[in-house]
Design an enzyme around this catalytic site. Sequence first.
Site, short mmCIF file in Angstrom:
data_model
loop_
_atom_site.label_atom_id
_atom_site.label_comp_id
_atom_site.label_asym_id
_atom_site.label_seq_id
_atom_site.Cartn_x
_atom_site.Cartn_y
_atom_site.Cartn_z
N CYS A 81 0.79 -1.49 0.19
CA CYS A 81 -0.19 0.00 0.20
C CYS A 81 0.99 1.50 -0.09
O CYS A 81 1.53 1.41 -1.17
CB CYS A 81 -1.31 -0.15 0.48
SG CYS A 81 -2.62 0.92 0.96
N HIS A 190 -4.18 -4.87 0.41
CA HIS A 190 -3.61 -5.52 1.14
C HIS A 190 -3.67 -6.93 1.45
O HIS A 190 -4.88 -7.65 1.65
CB HIS A 190 -4.29 -4.51 2.35
CG HIS A 190 -4.19 -3.34 2.81
ND1 HIS A 190 -3.14 -3.19 3.50
CD2 HIS A 190 -4.49 -2.21 2.42
CE1 HIS A 190 -3.50 -1.29 3.89
NE2 HIS A 190 -4.28 -1.28 2.93
N GLU A 192 -2.65 -9.15 3.19
CA GLU A 192 -3.51 -9.55 5.15
C GLU A 192 -4.59 -9.14 5.04
O GLU A 192 -5.43 -10.14 5.95
CB GLU A 192 -2.64 -8.16 5.83
CG GLU A 192 -2.80 -7.45 6.63
CD GLU A 192 -2.47 -6.11 4.97
OE1 GLU A 192 -2.31 -5.34 5.13
OE2 GLU A 192 -2.08 -6.71 4.20
#
Length: 210
Positions: A81, A190, A192
């Site tokens: 990001c 992202h 995650e």
Amino acid sequence: MTRVAVLDYGMGNLHSVAKALEHVGASEVIITHDPAKVRAADRVVFPGVGAMRDCMAGMKAVGVDAEVREAALQKPVLAICVGMQALLDRSEENGGVDCLGMFAGQVKFFGNNLVENGERLKVPHMGWNNVNQTVDHPLWADIPQDSRFYFVHSYYVAVEDSGLIAGRTHYGLDFTTAITRDNLFAVQFHPEKSQKWGLQLLKNFVGWKA
């Protein structure tokens, strides 16, 4: 044994990244900005959330800017990001902010008049979107073409060297989603937060023999 250092400069939810890395098989994950610990790690993750001005100030305050440059010469590095955006020369955010300058290019604002099929699109670009893989890369292994990942951003990277581009996404315009050079890989989304395919990308990173 694979030790991963997640760079800490006071920005973002680093623990979600650390937990995801542990989940996919990293034997040790440390959240740190200690140069000695970063050097001792096998891999480095450079995350980023928030305004670019604050991110750059945080990096310089604890020396993460130097650690990113050094790590990128020696071991696999994954930027996420704002971490990806910080690799470029300059961002339009906050009236203009100088970044790390590791890649030639600018970080640009989507704008307030982003339109698709006659409808105005919301900025920030938030939610799930497809990623088109433009190169064959170990971090894309076992991830189907045009898989969906989770995004939250108002700015996107525009690199001068198209040879760096590893992935693209469309949101009112085509923009670069991933870039790579040597042992560095960077993504706008992202991983995650991207469930199955995000975790697969992190798993690929943990096992990457860059």
